[in-house]
Design an enzyme around this catalytic site. Structure first.
Site, PDB file in Angstrom:
ATOM      1  N   HIS A  92       0.818  -1.563  -0.470  1.00 33.32           N
ATOM      2  CA  HIS A  92      -0.234   0.255   0.248  1.00 33.32           C
ATOM      3  C   HIS A  92       0.982   1.301  -0.058  1.00 33.32           C
ATOM      4  O   HIS A  92       0.815   2.279  -0.510  1.00 33.32           O
ATOM      5  CB  HIS A  92      -0.979  -0.175   1.773  1.00 33.32           C
ATOM      6  CG  HIS A  92      -1.756   1.202   1.217  1.00 33.32           C
ATOM      7  ND1 HIS A  92      -3.562   1.117   0.654  1.00 33.32           N
ATOM      8  CD2 HIS A  92      -2.107   2.420   2.167  1.00 33.32           C
ATOM      9  CE1 HIS A  92      -3.519   2.787   0.990  1.00 33.32           C
ATOM     10  NE2 HIS A  92      -2.944   3.106   1.580  1.00 33.32           N
ATOM     11  N   GLU A  93       1.738   1.365   1.248  1.00 35.79           N
ATOM     12  CA  GLU A  93       2.382   2.349   1.218  1.00 35.79           C
ATOM     13  C   GLU A  93       3.657   2.687   0.041  1.00 35.79           C
ATOM     14  O   GLU A  93       3.684   3.501  -0.674  1.00 35.79           O
ATOM     15  CB  GLU A  93       3.091   2.801   2.211  1.00 35.79           C
ATOM     16  CG  GLU A  93       2.579   2.712   3.682  1.00 35.79           C
ATOM     17  CD  GLU A  93       1.864   3.672   4.318  1.00 35.79           C
ATOM     18  OE1 GLU A  93       1.874   4.556   3.590  1.00 35.79           O
ATOM     19  OE2 GLU A  93       0.553   2.821   4.555  1.00 35.79           O
TER      20      GLU A  93
ATOM     21  N   HIS B  10       1.762   5.139  -3.033  1.00 38.16           N
ATOM     22  CA  HIS B  10       2.026   6.222  -2.717  1.00 38.16           C
ATOM     23  C   HIS B  10       3.463   6.242  -3.271  1.00 38.16           C
ATOM     24  O   HIS B  10       3.886   7.259  -3.726  1.00 38.16           O
ATOM     25  CB  HIS B  10       1.710   6.309  -1.672  1.00 38.16           C
ATOM     26  CG  HIS B  10       0.078   5.762  -0.625  1.00 38.16           C
ATOM     27  ND1 HIS B  10      -0.450   6.666  -1.362  1.00 38.16           N
ATOM     28  CD2 HIS B  10       0.343   5.939   0.669  1.00 38.16           C
ATOM     29  CE1 HIS B  10      -1.458   6.524  -0.595  1.00 38.16           C
ATOM     30  NE2 HIS B  10      -1.796   5.746   0.181  1.00 38.16           N
TER      31      HIS B  10
END
Length: 453
Positions: free
Chosen positions: A21-22, A25
């Site tokens: 997920h990170e 980003h």
């Protein structure tokens, strides 16, 4: 040892999901020319840290329940003049939307990858053939009977009990009818059955759709031979041993574990049962007194034994796999279906059609992670995919603090041509934070309640 394996499976699962997920980003931020100050997996004190040549700090922190990517931003700290063009807040609204959306998107891509691997390596399943159909159940009233193989539910093809259960879960809290297609397992043509619904299992805690409809899986006869014995249970106290074959209970012959032995033990808590068992070719008489145990608000007998496992007959087993190309659309379709199911379930919780007691927190996640890891690679990968989809959907909810809340702000800015006021954004963040904390505490309360049950 079991606790250690459960903790390890949980850390691996959550660590993978948070990292992906990170990284979503992080990857898009870098492509948009934004300077990333820190990439952290977990919160709290850093257990391990290092830097890359661009000055980004990477950290693995002590609390593995999340993570974050910290970017250069004038709203958080002063930014040097020569670095202003690398600040997140200086980027176009489209670039900021891309950075925020990349995290949830990465979770959906991870789910597709996990489902793709499962589809390629293949998995075994049991043919969804009905066992005895309880009289008076919706399935019996619709004309369904033992020996039918369910091939579709509401028009969606089903090849396993797992797929059938997922289709049934979609209908929780609804009225109308479920359209079930089935055919005789021994051969014959398909027929459709209509199972009526009326606010079906609305608000039920831990609903069991298949049991509620009377859909039970076919089981081979299981010889009542003891496999495992709890060292401090009633069976060990009475002298039962692994390998004992139960021949009779109170003089009544028994031949099947599920239909003969289990119901008798459960119905006779604190009552002495006279067992005759075969042990190494000899007959042995044993007096067994089941201990009382609460189960669904009813006291049943319990003796602390497990039956010796048997294999499902080969003709009831199926091996499902796809070639790598065909597996791509299969994985994408599975991800889409689970995303839709997650959104539908959330909506039904909000409207009261599904009990909020079904909301789970970190304790339940840990238990499922441990159980799926023990069940094999296919189960663990499927769990990773389901959890990744849940994380992606959760983060896209239009709640300030979450990615979805930030997307709402940026889309509003895009439409208006200017950002929302700081006052409105601050109110939104406070409300969003309160809501998320409240939901998390409620989910943890549900977890603890299940442990207590």
């Amino acid at each position: 040892m079991e606790l250690l394996s459960t903790l390890l499976a949980t850390v691996v699962a959550l660590g993978l999901l948070v990292t992906i997920h990170e990284y979503g980003h992080f990857w898009v931020a870098r492509r948009c020319g934004i300077k990333v100050l820190r990439f952290s997996i977990g919160f709290g004190p850093a257990l391990l840290r290092w830097h890359d040549r661009r000055g980004t700090e990477y950290a693995i922190a002590a609390i593995p329940l999340g993570g974050y990517v910290k970017m250069l931003d004038e709203r958080e700290a002063p930014v040097a003049e020569h670095e202003l063009d690398q600040a997140f807040n200086r980027k176009t609204v489209k670039q900021r939307i891309a950075v925020v959306a990349a995290g949830p998107l990465a979770n959906f891509l991870l789910a597709i990858l996990a489902f793709w691997i499962v589809a390629v390596i293949g998995f075994s399943t049991v043919a969804p053939v009905l066992g005895p159909v309880p009289a008076g159940s919706p399935a019996a009233l619709a004309g369904m009977h033992e020996g039918l193989e369910i091939t579709a539910v509401d028009g969606t093809s089903t090849r396993s009990w797992h797929e059938i259960n997922l289709q049934l879960i979609r209908r929780l809290g609804e009225s109308g009818s479920i359209d079930v297609t089935a055919k005789p397992f021994s051969g014959g043509s398909e027929q459709r059955y209509q199972l009526p619904l009326d606010n079906w299992l609305r608000g039920e805690e831990a609903p069991d759709p298949m049991v509620a409809l009377g859909l039970t899986g076919w089981q081979p006869q299981i010889p009542p031979r003891i496999g495992q014995i709890a060292p401090d249970g009633a069976a060990a106290e009475a002298g039962l041993q692994p390998g004992d074959l139960i021949l009779s209970i109170d003089g009544q012959p028994v031949s099947d574990w599920l239909t003969d032995v289990v119901p008798t033990i459960q119905a006779n808590a604190q009552q002495v049962l006279q067992l005759q068992v075969e042990r190494n070719g000899s007959l042995v008489d044993i007096a067994l007194t089941p201990r009382p145990k609460a189960s669904d608000d009813v006291v049943v007998g319990y003796v602390g034994v497990g039956v010796e496992p048997i294999d499902m007959p080969a003709h009831m087993q199926r091996q499902i796999s796809y070639n790598p190309l065909v597996a791509v659309p299969v994985a994408m379709q599975k991800t889409w279906e689970m995303t839709a199911l997650t959104l539908d379930s959330l909506w039904k919780m909000l409207t009261g059609l599904v009990s909020a007691k079904n909301l789970s927190g970190p304790i339940t996640i840990a238990k499922v992670a441990g159980a799926s890891a023990k069940s094999g690679l296919e189960s663990f990968l499927s769990f990773i995919a389901y959890l990744s989809i849940s994380l992606g959907v959760l983060n896209l909810l239009p709640i300030p603090v979450l990615d979805g809340g930030h997307l709402v702000y940026y889309v509003a800015e895009w439409v208006r041509g200017k950002p929302l006021s700081e006052r409105i954004q601050t109110w939104g963040l406070q409300i969003g934070l309160s809501l998320i904390v409240g939901v998390m505490l409620f989910a943890i309360y549900n977890d603890i309640s299940r442990l207590g049950g």
